[in-house]
Design an enzyme around this catalytic site. Structure first.
Site, PDB file in Angstrom:
ATOM      1  N   MET A 227     -18.681  -4.358  41.414  1.00 15.12           N
ATOM      2  CA  MET A 227     -19.207  -5.029  42.589  1.00 15.12           C
ATOM      3  C   MET A 227     -20.008  -4.122  43.514  1.00 15.12           C
ATOM      4  O   MET A 227     -20.982  -4.557  44.124  1.00 15.12           O
ATOM      5  CB  MET A 227     -18.045  -5.612  43.421  1.00 15.12           C
ATOM      6  CG  MET A 227     -17.284  -6.724  42.757  1.00 15.12           C
ATOM      7  SD  MET A 227     -18.098  -8.283  43.073  1.00 15.12           S
ATOM      8  CE  MET A 227     -16.946  -9.415  42.298  1.00 15.12           C
TER       9      MET A 227
ATOM     10  N   ASP B 264     -21.638 -10.355  42.867  1.00 10.39           N
ATOM     11  CA  ASP B 264     -21.116  -8.998  42.870  1.00 10.39           C
ATOM     12  C   ASP B 264     -21.358  -8.289  44.198  1.00 10.39           C
ATOM     13  O   ASP B 264     -22.330  -7.560  44.367  1.00 10.39           O
ATOM     14  CB  ASP B 264     -21.717  -8.224  41.705  1.00 10.39           C
ATOM     15  CG  ASP B 264     -21.471  -8.977  40.412  1.00 10.39           C
ATOM     16  OD1 ASP B 264     -20.302  -9.298  40.167  1.00 10.39           O
ATOM     17  OD2 ASP B 264     -22.428  -9.286  39.710  1.00 10.39           O
ATOM     18  N   THR B 265     -20.457  -8.530  45.125  1.00  7.44           N
ATOM     19  CA  THR B 265     -20.547  -8.007  46.472  1.00  7.44           C
ATOM     20  C   THR B 265     -19.123  -7.871  47.008  1.00  7.44           C
ATOM     21  O   THR B 265     -18.250  -8.629  46.611  1.00  7.44           O
ATOM     22  CB  THR B 265     -21.329  -8.994  47.374  1.00  7.44           C
ATOM     23  OG1 THR B 265     -22.625  -9.223  46.826  1.00  7.44           O
ATOM     24  CG2 THR B 265     -21.470  -8.468  48.782  1.00  7.44           C
ATOM     25  N   VAL B 266     -18.906  -6.907  47.893  1.00  4.03           N
ATOM     26  CA  VAL B 266     -17.632  -6.863  48.597  1.00  4.03           C
ATOM     27  C   VAL B 266     -17.885  -7.021  50.087  1.00  4.03           C
ATOM     28  O   VAL B 266     -18.922  -6.612  50.605  1.00  4.03           O
ATOM     29  CB  VAL B 266     -16.854  -5.550  48.319  1.00  4.03           C
ATOM     30  CG1 VAL B 266     -16.493  -5.448  46.850  1.00  4.03           C
ATOM     31  CG2 VAL B 266     -17.613  -4.322  48.779  1.00  4.03           C
TER      32      VAL B 266
END
Length: 523
Positions: free
Chosen positions: A58, A345-347
């Site tokens: 991510m 796909d990221t936090v």
């Protein structure tokens, strides 16, 4: 109140400080920063950097970030930690090689990762703890390793675009990591140690920068050491709109926060409160509003140095005109530009401290394992944010030297009577702007609690189809199909979210998405 007979999550309540992230270890480390005397920004950065070990698919220091920081009685600060294209980028050459669309992976998609510069600058300007103390947990876990969580393992499966160093570093003898496998990143630990001592120059100059440039150029990239040395995050001014008696604060372009505000402004034209929150009528109106807003985004949103229509996107007149196009019994025609490439796909990290400093920080390598390029010496994964450029000649978002691509990642804050009451964010690539509007209408129109609002089923129009999560009733899917939507149930859930509500009584109420592995923790 939730039905305790059914699966679900209770809100997390505390009085002093809280962190909510997509992995419990990162939330724990963030709270430890608060307990040790750090502020919400220290907690957010510590948790974010650690997430490269917890969720390597991510995020990572080879990526970009955006942040909103709020202190009581002060204006909200926006930090743009997104990177620029290398000076030698040639859009004509890219068109000749790839046609009308940027490639999804490879060295051509790597803009200069700028999260490290943003973290160092924020720590220096607004943190309480030393950079070394903030990075220490990530250094430890990069060497000791972290067991792979279930959602992470699910994302890991099927990845096939990794280059040689990536296959060595990010697979187990060519196979994806499985739930419970221990993932380590000793090269990252070494780089973080250097950053802790030398600051941002340890990343953007010297051996680490040489490793990135040499790896990229060997694969056909045009990056130079000068490109890395020139990387610089920037403070900027947030954008905002009113909704339901509250102020919604978003990061400005080149992020898509203005798109979320446009969706909300369109929805003001409809009586959402009279609609079933999980019925077909609301789902249809919301979907059409998002489609119209994304079409506007795709036409106008770009690097702010190249963008001339931000006022148009933020105008209520624009929203009212778009709302008039929505029909309750039919879908808008296909043919509008797609809402964005498929990725999740990221936090997102939210943090609030005892002084009620609030942070919403979002940090990403774009698609799963980014560009697929992992450096040869330090094994740093590089993002593929450059695939967010357009190759259409004359488009505001056309790829160009030194230019920042349109980003999908957006942090958010909700304010009431001039005070921040909730840092929040919704992950999920292009869904994020729609997700912000969905979460806020759940909260403000339907009076859901934060955890309830996050848990509620979602839907998103992408690539000509309406993805409707299994949480919706079959009768709703049938009605949406009857109206004209091409309905499907997505294989993966739609997005993820974190939020921390500062209640009027001073208690902090944390919420974290069941679609991820994380949680909210406080003390």
């Amino acid at each position: 109140m939730r039905d305790f007979h059914l699966p679900g999550r209770s809100p997390v309540l505390c009085q002093n400080g809280m962190v909510a992230t997509s992995h419990p270890l990162a939330a724990k480390v963030g709270v430890q920063m608060l307990e040790a005397g750090g502020n919400a920004l220290d907690a957010a950065i510590a948790a974010a950097v650690l997430l490269e070990i917890c969720e390597p698919q991510m995020t990572g220091i080879g990526g970009d970030c955006f942040a909103l920081i709020s202190r009581p009685g002060e204006d909200v600060i926006a930090m743009n930690g997104s990177g620029r294209a290398p000076a030698a980028l040639d859009a004509g050459r890219l068109r000749a090689e790839f046609g009308a669309t940027m490639p999804e992976h490879g060295p051509q998609t790597v803009t200069i990762p700028t999260a490290v510069d943003a973290f160092c600058r924020l720590n220096s300007d607004h943190g309480r703890m030393s950079l070394g103390d903030v990075l220490a947990p990530a250094v430890h876990y990069a060497e000791a390793g972290v067991p792979v969580a279930p959602r992470v393992a699910s994302d890991w499966a099927g990845v096939s675009h990794l280059h040689a160093s990536g296959k060595t570093h990010l697979t187990k003898d060519g196979a994806p990591y499985l739930t419970g496998d221990i993932f380590r990143a000793p090269g990252l630990a070494e780089v973080l140690r250097r950053i802790a001592v030398e600051g941002r120059d340890a990343f953007y100059t010297g051996e680490v920068a040489e490793d990135m440039v040499d790896t990229l150029r060997a694969l056909g990239g045009v990056h130079t050491l000068d490109d890395f040395a020139a990387a610089q995050a920037e403070y900027t001014s947030p954008v905002s709109a009113s909704y339901g008696g509250h102020e919604v604060v978003e990061h400005p372009p080149n992020g898509q926060g203005a798109t979320a505000l446009l969706i909300l402004n369109i929805l003001k034209n409809f009586d959402l409160k009279s609609m079933d929150p999980f019925g077909a009528e609301r789902a249809h109106i919301e979907t059409e509003a998002a489609r119209l807003a994304y079409d506007a985004r795709n036409r106008f949103l770009a690097d702010p140095d190249y963008m001339t229509r931000l006022d148009h996107l933020l105008s209520q007149d624009t929203a009212d005109g778009l709302a008039a196009l929505i029909r309750p019994d039919a879908v808008l025609p296909e043919g509008m530009e797609p809402a964005g490439a498929v990725h999740r796909d990221t936090v997102l990290i939210t943090a609030v401290d005892r002084d009620r400093m609030s942070v919403s920080l979002i940090y990403s390598v774009f698609r799963t394992f980014g560009s697929g390029v992992v450096t040869d010496r330090f094994n740093l994964l590089l993002h593929n944010r450059g695939s967010g450029f357009s190759l259409k000649e004359g488009h505001p978002n056309e790829a160009a030297p030194g230019k920042r691509p349109m980003h999908t990642i957006i942090p958010g804050l909700v304010r009431k009577d001039g005070a921040t009451i909730m840092p929040f964010g919704v992950m999920g690539g292009p869904y994020q702007a729609h997700g912000h509007a969905r979460l806020l209408t759940n909260l403000l129109d339907y009076r859901m609690a934060p955890q309830e609002a996050i848990d509620a089923p979602r839907l998103f129009h992408r690539d000509g189809a309406l993805e409707v999560e299994r949480g919706y009733a079959e009768t709703v899917r049938a009605r949406l199909a009857e109206i004209g939507h091409r309905v499907l149930v997505p294989e993966a859930p739609v997005g993820g979210a974190q939020a921390i509500l500062i209640r009027p009584d001073g208690v902090l109420e944390g919420a974290s998405d069941h679609r991820k592995d994380g949680c909210a923790l406080g003390y």
